[in-house]
Scaffold this active site. Structure first.
Site, short mmCIF file in Angstrom:
data_model
loop_
_atom_site.label_atom_id
_atom_site.label_comp_id
_atom_site.label_asym_id
_atom_site.label_seq_id
_atom_site.Cartn_x
_atom_site.Cartn_y
_atom_site.Cartn_z
N GLU A 76 0.83 -1.21 0.00
CA GLU A 76 0.00 0.00 0.00
C GLU A 76 0.86 1.26 0.00
O GLU A 76 1.62 1.49 0.95
CB GLU A 76 -0.94 0.00 1.22
CG GLU A 76 -1.95 1.13 1.14
CD GLU A 76 -2.99 1.10 2.27
OE1 GLU A 76 -3.11 0.06 2.94
OE2 GLU A 76 -3.63 2.13 2.47
N LYS A 135 -7.83 -0.31 11.30
CA LYS A 135 -7.15 -0.71 10.04
C LYS A 135 -5.90 0.14 9.85
O LYS A 135 -4.84 -0.35 9.44
CB LYS A 135 -8.11 -0.55 8.86
CG LYS A 135 -7.68 -1.27 7.58
CD LYS A 135 -6.67 -0.52 6.75
CE LYS A 135 -6.30 -1.26 5.48
NZ LYS A 135 -5.37 -0.49 4.64
N ASP A 170 3.46 -15.12 11.73
CA ASP A 170 2.16 -15.53 11.20
C ASP A 170 1.19 -14.35 11.30
O ASP A 170 0.71 -14.02 12.40
CB ASP A 170 1.70 -16.74 12.04
CG ASP A 170 0.41 -17.36 11.54
OD1 ASP A 170 -0.41 -16.64 10.96
OD2 ASP A 170 0.22 -18.56 11.78
N HIS A 202 -2.01 10.40 0.30
CA HIS A 202 -2.16 9.04 -0.20
C HIS A 202 -2.15 9.02 -1.72
O HIS A 202 -1.44 8.24 -2.34
CB HIS A 202 -3.47 8.46 0.33
CG HIS A 202 -3.62 7.00 0.04
ND1 HIS A 202 -2.86 6.05 0.68
CD2 HIS A 202 -4.40 6.34 -0.82
CE1 HIS A 202 -3.20 4.86 0.23
NE2 HIS A 202 -4.13 5.01 -0.69
P1 NDP Z 1 8.24 -24.14 15.95
O1 NDP Z 1 7.37 -25.29 15.81
O2 NDP Z 1 9.22 -23.87 14.85
O3 NDP Z 1 9.01 -24.29 17.37
C1 NDP Z 1 9.98 -23.42 17.82
C2 NDP Z 1 11.37 -23.80 17.26
O4 NDP Z 1 12.31 -22.84 17.65
C3 NDP Z 1 11.83 -25.14 17.83
O5 NDP Z 1 12.49 -25.87 16.82
C4 NDP Z 1 12.81 -24.72 18.91
O6 NDP Z 1 13.85 -25.62 19.12
C5 NDP Z 1 13.40 -23.46 18.31
N1 NDP Z 1 13.96 -22.57 19.31
C6 NDP Z 1 15.24 -22.11 19.28
N2 NDP Z 1 15.47 -21.28 20.30
C7 NDP Z 1 14.33 -21.20 21.01
C8 NDP Z 1 13.95 -20.45 22.16
N3 NDP Z 1 14.80 -19.65 22.79
N4 NDP Z 1 12.69 -20.59 22.60
C9 NDP Z 1 11.79 -21.38 21.96
N5 NDP Z 1 12.09 -22.11 20.86
C10 NDP Z 1 13.35 -22.02 20.38
O7 NDP Z 1 7.47 -22.78 16.13
P2 NDP Z 1 6.21 -22.38 17.01
O8 NDP Z 1 5.85 -23.43 18.00
O9 NDP Z 1 6.51 -21.02 17.50
O10 NDP Z 1 5.03 -22.34 15.96
C11 NDP Z 1 4.91 -21.25 15.09
C12 NDP Z 1 4.40 -21.73 13.76
O11 NDP Z 1 3.20 -22.45 13.93
C13 NDP Z 1 4.09 -20.62 12.83
O12 NDP Z 1 4.71 -20.90 11.59
C14 NDP Z 1 2.57 -20.67 12.67
O13 NDP Z 1 2.19 -20.23 11.40
C15 NDP Z 1 2.29 -22.12 12.89
N6 NDP Z 1 0.97 -22.53 13.36
C16 NDP Z 1 0.02 -21.63 13.79
C17 NDP Z 1 -1.20 -22.08 14.26
C18 NDP Z 1 -2.18 -21.08 14.78
O14 NDP Z 1 -1.83 -19.92 14.96
N7 NDP Z 1 -3.41 -21.48 15.05
C19 NDP Z 1 -1.53 -23.51 14.28
C20 NDP Z 1 -0.43 -24.35 13.88
C21 NDP Z 1 0.76 -23.88 13.42
P3 NDP Z 1 13.64 -27.02 19.86
O15 NDP Z 1 13.04 -27.92 18.84
O16 NDP Z 1 15.01 -27.42 20.26
O17 NDP Z 1 12.75 -26.76 21.02
#
Ligand code: NDP
Length: 413
Positions: free
Chosen positions: A75, A253, A269, A366
């Protein structure tokens, strides 16, 4: 020359000179955004990539630090307005922002249990057992200092809802919470001898970030309107948004123009943020503006409060090279920093929009920037875009005029 007058390469060089970008990062910004292997791995049926310009909201002052905020948006005038709002805030000492703990909630729901109150009591009694089960489900988040903090149960009509509160550390946490909820659901299913209806995170968020700015009215003056008048009209517009839902939605918005562009650029996300913000705006039962602007002892005080379920690791943030580059440029070192920058950006974006509404109106600024989009829609390429956009500044800004100007330019050229 001003930042907006430079070309993209010169802007990168200026950010290098200012210490916000390394030379390597500047070179990376000049390359295509997405290695095809990442595109193939992140989504399905991939045929290519969808690109948006990334612009920088300049010199946003938050809690005494200055940030250059990358924004991905299509935008016109959003980035310019954000920079203008940041400039106004900086004239007044900048934005102050705070955030509550970064916790994410999940829910496990059973329907039509024979004795829901008994199960409710059992969940309180066996809290430690459940927390240990959650730790087994996701040991790495516990090692990082997070994990389940609290498990409670509520009866909702025919449903028993088990609420799980999780500290997800630096991650947004959706996958972490879903993994924990599904594991806990399996444990609970054994206890109640029934299958859970759902076990998933909630995109509603009670964790709020607040940004505040206090402005001397004279700093808000435009060429034609005195600062005091702008300030009192902004306060009036804020009051209107509290009683008029039509205005409140548009007010919000304007805030999301900034927030969502910076969330998108950060690799977070956007749907998670927009749904939680929408829920929060209506949480009193009446849809409300996310910010208020009030005159207090002659000063204009703006406050924005909203949930910002974001992370600085995980999901696409770690996978997208550009999201990594944005994180470095934005200096998003912690989730709290990112949340505070996002809320401050939303507040100054809102300020710029309200000041325009209270003064010259939105369309003056705008449409001047919209002229580029109009020129491109008319078929202009390369240097033609700037020439047609410039000519449009002095005439009717519509597609037919842009097409006529382009035809004229090509005939002469
Ligand atoms: P992930 O599943 O990628 O989990 C976090 C990752 O970051 C893990 O691999 C973790 O490592 C790593 N990590 C590294 N450093 C840290 C730290 N300091 N603290 C925490 N984690 C760390 O991401 P999220 O659980 O955050 O999920 C986000 C994703 O889920 C987005 O892409 C979203 O779009 C999607 N999503 C959203 C939904 C919704 O909003 N309703 C539903 C389902 C998915 P380790 O493995 O070693 O722990």
């Amino acid at each position: 020359m001003k930042f907006y007058q430079l070309d993209a390469a010169q802007r990168r060089q200026q950010l290098v000179a200012e210490g916000y970008l390394t030379s390597e990062a500047a070179a990376a910004w000049a390359q295509p955004a997405l290695p095809s292997s990442v595109g193939q791995a992140l989504s399905e049926n991939t045929i290519g990539e969808f690109a948006l310009p990334v612009g920088i909201a300049r010199q946003l002052q938050v809690n005494g630090q200055v940030y250059q905020v990358p924004m991905a948006t299509e935008e016109p005038s959003v980035v310019a307005a954000a920079s203008n709002g940041a400039r106004l805030a900086a004239l007044n000492g900048g934005v102050t922002a705070t955030t509550t703990a970064h916790l994410v909630t999940g829910e496990i729901v059973f329907a039509d249990l024979p004795d829901p109150s008994k199960v409710q009591a059992l969940i309180t009694e066996r809290q430690t057992v459940l927390i240990l089960a959650a730790q087994e489900a996701h040991p790495s988040i516990v090692r990082r200092g997070g994990g389940v903090q609290l498990i409670t149960a509520t009866v909702l009509g025919r449903f028993l809802k088990v609420t799980v509160v999780v500290d997800t550390q630096a991650a947004m946490g959706a996958n972490i919470v879903n993994t924990i909820c599904e594991h806990l659901a399996a444990v609970l299913e054994q206890w109640v001898k029934q299958t859970a209806l759902v076990a998933i995170l909630s995109n509603a968020s009670a964790q709020l970030t607040t940004a505040t700015v206090t402005l001397a009215p004279e700093t808000l003056a435009t060429k034609a309107v005195a600062g005091a008048e702008i300030a009192s009209r902004i306060a009036l517009l804020s009051e209107l948004a509290q009683v008029d839902r039509d205005r409140a939605v548009t007010h919000n918005k304007g805030i999301m123009n900034g927030v969502e562009a910076a969330v998108l650029a950060s690799g977070n996300d956007t749907r998670a943020v927009s749904t939680s913000v929408g829920e929060y705006a209506a949480h009193t039962g009446q849809y409300q503006p996310l910010s208020t602007w009030q005159l207090d002892q002659g000063l204009l005080v703006g406050t924005l409060r909203l949930p910002l379920p974001v992370g600085i690791v995980g999901g696409a943030i770690s996978a997208l090279p550009r999201a990594q580059a944005v994180k470095a440029l934005g200096r998003y070192d912690t989730v709290a920093t990112l949340q505070q920058v996002l809320a401050s950006l939303g507040l100054v974006q809102n300020l710029a929009a309200l000041r325009a509404l209270a003064g010259p109106g939105i369309q003056a600024g705008h449409m001047a920037l919209q002229a580029n989009a109009l020129a491109m829609a008319a078929g202009a390429h390369g240097p033609e875009i700037g020439t047609v956009a410039k000519a449009l500044q002095h005439t009717t800004k519509d597609l037919a005029t842009a097409q006529a100007l382009l035809a004229d330019l090509r005939q002469k050229g």
